[in-house]
Design a protein around this motif. Sequence first.
Motif, PDB file in Angstrom:
ATOM      1  N   VAL A  68       0.852  -1.193   0.000  1.00  0.00           N
ATOM      2  CA  VAL A  68       0.000   0.000   0.000  1.00  0.00           C
ATOM      3  C   VAL A  68       0.884   1.237   0.000  1.00  0.00           C
ATOM      4  O   VAL A  68       1.659   1.458   0.931  1.00  0.00           O
ATOM      5  N   GLU A  71      -1.129   7.214   2.124  1.00  0.00           N
ATOM      6  CA  GLU A  71      -1.570   7.199   3.517  1.00  0.00           C
ATOM      7  C   GLU A  71      -3.073   7.025   3.679  1.00  0.00           C
ATOM      8  O   GLU A  71      -3.525   6.401   4.653  1.00  0.00           O
ATOM      9  N   LEU A  74      -4.316   3.521   4.112  1.00  0.00           N
ATOM     10  CA  LEU A  74      -3.766   2.949   5.355  1.00  0.00           C
ATOM     11  C   LEU A  74      -4.571   3.419   6.558  1.00  0.00           C
ATOM     12  O   LEU A  74      -4.971   2.621   7.410  1.00  0.00           O
ATOM     13  N   VAL A  79      -5.281  -2.363   5.122  1.00  0.00           N
ATOM     14  CA  VAL A  79      -4.478  -3.530   5.504  1.00  0.00           C
ATOM     15  C   VAL A  79      -5.295  -4.482   6.385  1.00  0.00           C
ATOM     16  O   VAL A  79      -5.238  -5.709   6.221  1.00  0.00           O
ATOM     17  N   GLY A  91       2.108  -2.785   5.256  1.00  0.00           N
ATOM     18  CA  GLY A  91       1.642  -1.489   5.734  1.00  0.00           C
ATOM     19  C   GLY A  91       1.028  -1.648   7.102  1.00  0.00           C
ATOM     20  O   GLY A  91       0.668  -2.755   7.515  1.00  0.00           O
ATOM     21  N   SER A  93      -1.664  -1.342  10.320  1.00  0.00           N
ATOM     22  CA  SER A  93      -3.098  -1.455  10.553  1.00  0.00           C
ATOM     23  C   SER A  93      -3.703  -0.061  10.699  1.00  0.00           C
ATOM     24  O   SER A  93      -2.995   0.941  10.838  1.00  0.00           O
ATOM     25  N   ARG A  94      -5.042  -0.014  10.695  1.00  0.00           N
ATOM     26  CA  ARG A  94      -5.717   1.261  10.895  1.00  0.00           C
ATOM     27  C   ARG A  94      -5.292   1.900  12.221  1.00  0.00           C
ATOM     28  O   ARG A  94      -5.007   3.105  12.278  1.00  0.00           O
ATOM     29  N   ALA A  97      -1.761   3.201  11.995  1.00  0.00           N
ATOM     30  CA  ALA A  97      -1.664   4.325  11.053  1.00  0.00           C
ATOM     31  C   ALA A  97      -2.105   5.640  11.671  1.00  0.00           C
ATOM     32  O   ALA A  97      -1.920   6.700  11.066  1.00  0.00           O
ATOM     33  N   GLY A 265       5.494  -1.720   8.924  1.00  0.00           N
ATOM     34  CA  GLY A 265       5.422  -0.947   7.690  1.00  0.00           C
ATOM     35  C   GLY A 265       6.601  -0.001   7.621  1.00  0.00           C
ATOM     36  O   GLY A 265       7.653  -0.253   8.215  1.00  0.00           O
ATOM     37  N   ARG A 286       4.293   5.694   5.715  1.00  0.00           N
ATOM     38  CA  ARG A 286       4.483   5.119   4.372  1.00  0.00           C
ATOM     39  C   ARG A 286       5.712   5.768   3.759  1.00  0.00           C
ATOM     40  O   ARG A 286       6.302   6.690   4.335  1.00  0.00           O
TER      41      ARG A 286
END
Length: 425
Positions: A68, A71, A74, A79, A91, A93-94, A97, A265, A286
């Motif tokens: 991914v 952003e 993500l 993911v 990448g 996880s929520r 992120a 990530g 990212r």
Amino acid sequence: MRILLIGSGGREHALAWKLASSPLCERLFIAPGNPGTAQCGTNLAVDVADHAAVAAAARAERIDLVVVGPETPLVAGLVDDLAAAGVQAFGPSRAAAELEGSKAFTKELCAEAGIPTARFRRFTDPAAAKAYVRAEGAPIVVKADGLAAGKGVVVAASVAEAERAIADMLGGALGQAGAELVIEECLVGEEASLFALCDGTTAVALGTAQDHKRAFDGDKGPNTGGMGAYSPAPVLTAEIEAQAMREIVAPTLAAMRRRGTSFAGVLYAGLMITGEGPKLIEYNVRFGDPEAQVLMPRLTSDLVPALVAACEGRLADVELRWSDDAALTVVMATKGYPGAYARGSEIRGVEAAVAMEGVVVFQAGTKRDGARLLADGGRVLNVTATGRTVADAQARAYAAAERIEWPEGFYRRDIGARAVEREGR
């Protein structure tokens, strides 16, 4: 391996270019991609905001790994949704992120973990925010809490400028991204970016870079998503890089683990190198854009096994190798960017630029009309070159940019100037 790369910008073209070079990459797909990524693999017309559609495409193409790029998916939990569908994805996880999705989240984590950063306060009330600014004085930094495509930070030189930023952001100029603000002290020093590949426990340094955010020469004009970059960042010496990994990146991974939201990530640390050492300005979760465009040409290791190791918690066994050469990229943008701009102007001469030794042109905001290449965005091309020094890479990149015929575009003429000056001392 069959790999699916998510995204459509210059970062994704650079990643596609690198991934396609891997002996492990049997087929590369890019969703939705752009004309540049189509030279590296197969573009798929998939709405990446539709996570079920992405998962369906991954199953249909028998994808072994999804990478991914941007952003937004993500932070939206792509993911997590791919994992629920049985698809391995690189990448965070929520929940992890949120390090990019919320400035306030990151600042609170820094306070909790003792990570060096600027003093800050959080606000949702304009009157309280303005009172704080008047008490603190200027310069001062006003940041929208949420994702604002690089437009949510104002380094205010005066109290009046800070108050205007507060009124704009809390007044809805940035939508939900500006519903809460972080106001922080203005750190003094030189900015640089440090990248780390993470598997939740281990972090491996993934190169350094410096970018240029302002639209015009001499760091004048409005902030943009980035008008150019170079790597490595001379200010991030081996000693300072090690200090940042030890005092900033490692405590961040440990704090995320304690919260039950391990980070796997790319962790992109925006740093200010101050007289007291490196301090964290903010995190992205990212590869940078345009930083990926200068990191990928310098990375001599195969990227694919490193990404898989990050997904599988095996980074302790990974060592990345880098070229000693420098890399520099010049962003060619449509006139008017970052404000209003026209689409559809024709670009000629890209083939002449890439015919030069050590040059690659990564495409960002482009589209095809038959044989014609057209501008279809604000930041359109990344003219990238390598060289023995930053000065060499700079000279080659600008010579390549001059071969591109695009009257409707513009670019800065001073990318890398500070590094070149440092090399000349």
